[in-house]
Design a protein around this motif. Structure first.
Motif, mmCIF file in Angstrom:
data_model
loop_
_atom_site.group_PDB
_atom_site.id
_atom_site.type_symbol
_atom_site.label_atom_id
_atom_site.label_comp_id
_atom_site.label_asym_id
_atom_site.label_seq_id
_atom_site.Cartn_x
_atom_site.Cartn_y
_atom_site.Cartn_z
ATOM 1 N N HIS A 64 -0.583 -16.451 -32.683
ATOM 2 C CA HIS A 64 -0.981 -15.080 -31.601
ATOM 3 C C HIS A 64 -1.100 -13.786 -31.649
ATOM 4 C CE1 HIS A 64 -0.577 -19.361 -29.139
ATOM 5 N NE2 HIS A 64 1.173 -18.766 -29.325
ATOM 6 N N GLU B 265 -4.299 -13.950 -34.092
ATOM 7 C CA GLU B 265 -5.884 -14.122 -33.213
ATOM 8 C C GLU B 265 -5.819 -13.237 -32.522
ATOM 9 O OE1 GLU B 265 -7.101 -18.067 -32.920
ATOM 10 O OE2 GLU B 265 -5.178 -18.298 -32.085
ATOM 11 N N SER B 266 -5.353 -12.694 -31.877
ATOM 12 C CA SER B 266 -5.473 -11.124 -30.940
ATOM 13 C C SER B 266 -6.543 -10.217 -31.675
ATOM 14 C CB SER B 266 -4.924 -10.992 -30.532
ATOM 15 O OG SER B 266 -3.598 -9.621 -30.957
ATOM 16 N N CYS C 61 -5.882 -30.211 -24.252
ATOM 17 C CA CYS C 61 -6.118 -28.929 -24.602
ATOM 18 C C CYS C 61 -5.780 -27.839 -23.385
ATOM 19 C CB CYS C 61 -7.380 -28.912 -24.822
ATOM 20 S SG CYS C 61 -7.994 -29.114 -26.578
ATOM 21 N N GLU C 62 -6.053 -28.750 -22.017
ATOM 22 C CA GLU C 62 -5.480 -28.595 -20.404
ATOM 23 C C GLU C 62 -4.609 -28.632 -20.335
ATOM 24 O OE1 GLU C 62 -8.386 -31.101 -18.019
ATOM 25 O OE2 GLU C 62 -10.315 -29.826 -18.336
ATOM 26 N N ALA D 294 -2.639 -25.797 -21.837
ATOM 27 C CA ALA D 294 -3.356 -24.616 -21.526
ATOM 28 C C ALA D 294 -1.941 -24.182 -20.305
ATOM 29 C CB ALA D 294 -4.433 -24.201 -21.153
ATOM 30 N N GLY E 85 -0.246 -21.498 -23.099
ATOM 31 C CA GLY E 85 -1.234 -21.056 -22.680
ATOM 32 C C GLY E 85 -2.378 -21.367 -24.014
ATOM 33 N N LEU E 86 -2.926 -20.795 -24.637
ATOM 34 C CA LEU E 86 -4.237 -21.468 -25.564
ATOM 35 C C LEU E 86 -3.860 -21.635 -26.789
ATOM 36 C CD1 LEU E 86 -6.874 -21.388 -26.204
ATOM 37 C CD2 LEU E 86 -7.494 -19.034 -26.929
ATOM 38 N N HIS E 87 -4.115 -22.956 -27.471
ATOM 39 C CA HIS E 87 -3.580 -22.836 -28.587
ATOM 40 C C HIS E 87 -4.732 -23.792 -29.242
ATOM 41 C CE1 HIS E 87 0.635 -22.568 -27.333
ATOM 42 N NE2 HIS E 87 1.066 -22.347 -28.674
ATOM 43 N N ASP E 88 -5.521 -22.343 -30.495
ATOM 44 C CA ASP E 88 -6.642 -23.286 -30.173
ATOM 45 C C ASP E 88 -6.653 -24.157 -31.421
ATOM 46 O OD1 ASP E 88 -6.330 -21.578 -32.149
ATOM 47 O OD2 ASP E 88 -8.359 -19.830 -31.621
#
Length: 220
Positions: A126, A129-130, A171-172, A175, A179-182
Motif C-alpha cells: 500500500h 502504491e501511494s 472489488c466492491e 473495498a 479498502g482498495l486492493h487493485d
C-alpha cells in the motif's frame, strides 16, 4: 500526501527525526521495514537497476551512427525514494491488523502483529502504491505489466485468478471490508509470496489463500 485541484502531491520530506520519539515497538517495526529493504523486494516499484521494471526506463539512442544506452530520468518520488519519507507506528486498530494512511504517510500495525511479516509486507505494498498514485498512471501500469509478464510464467491459470479478483462484485466487497486492493496489489502480493516460499494469497490476506486453493492452482 495531499490532493489539490485533483493532483496528488507526495511529501518528500525526511521524517526520520520523528522516529526517535516513537515507542520501542515502533522501533522494531522500523527495523523490520529496513530489513525488508535490504532484500530489494520493492525495487520494481521504484524502477531500480536490476529490477523487473528497469527495462521500462532504458533507451537505446543512436547518435552520429553510434548506439548508446540511456536511462530515462525518474521523478523525485522514485529517484529519491527512501523510507525516511514515511511515518510508522504500532498501536491498536479497530477491525484491522494493519493500515497505511496516505494522507499522513503512516504505516501502522497492531502490537499483536509486530512480528507478522505478511501483515507488514501487505501494508508496504500500500505504501509503495501511494507513491505511484502521485505520478502519471503509466508508472503504475508499467509496474503492473512487468509483474504480470513475470508471474504468468510461474502461476498457472493466473488469468482466471485475476478475473475472479477483479470482478466488480468482488472489488466492491473488498473495498467495504479492507479498502482498495487493485490488480497491481494482487500481483505484487503474489510476487512476495513466491519470494518467501509462501502459499499464494498469504501476503494478500483476507480469504485470498482459500480462494486460490479452490482453483487447485500452485506456483511452478
Amino acid at each position: 500526501m495531499k490532493c489539490e485541484n485533483g493532483i496528488w502531491e507526495f511529501d518528500l520530506s525526511d521524517k526520520s527525526s520523528e522516529w526517535w520519539e516513537e515507542t520501542p515497538e515502533t522501533q522494531i517495526l522500523i527495523q523490520k521495514v529496513g530489513e525488508f529493504d535490504t532484500y530489494n523486494i520493492f525495487s520494481d516499484m521504484t524502477f531500480q537497476e536490476g529490477s523487473l521494471t528497469e527495462k521500462m526506463i532504458k533507451c537505446h539512442i543512436i547518435r552520429d551512427g553510434k548506439g548508446y544506452e540511456s536511462i530515462i530520468d525518474l521523478p523525485p518520488e522514485l529517484s529519491m525514494f527512501d523510507y525516511t519519507m514515511f511515518r510508522f507506528s504500532v498501536e491498536p486498530l479497530e477491525e484491522c491488523e494493519g493500515r497505511y494512511d496516505i494522507w499522513s504517510q503512516r504505516l501502522t500495525v497492531t502490537p499483536e502483529n509486530i512480528n507478522n511479516d505478511s501483515i507488514i509486507l501487505h501494508e508496504m505494498i500500500h505504501l509503495h502504491e501511494s507513491v505511484l498514485m502521485a505520478l502519471p498512471i503509466y508508472y503504475h501500469e508499467a509496474v503492473m505489466y512487468c509483474l504480470y509478464s513475470e508471474l504468468s510464467k510461474k502461476i498457472p491459470n493466473l488469468n482466471y485468478i485475476i478475473e475472479t479478483s477483479a470482478h466488480i462484485y468482488n472489488c466492491e466487497d473488498m473495498a467495504q471490508i479492507g479498502g482498495l486492493h487493485d490488480m497491481l496489489f494482487l500481483l505484487k502480493s503474489f510476487d512476495i509470496d513466491l519470494r518467501f516460499g509462501c502459499a499464494l494469497g498469504t501476503t494478500y490476506g483476507y480469504d485470498m489463500k482459500e480462494q486460490i486453493k479452490k482453483t487447485g492452482n500452485k506456483a511452478v
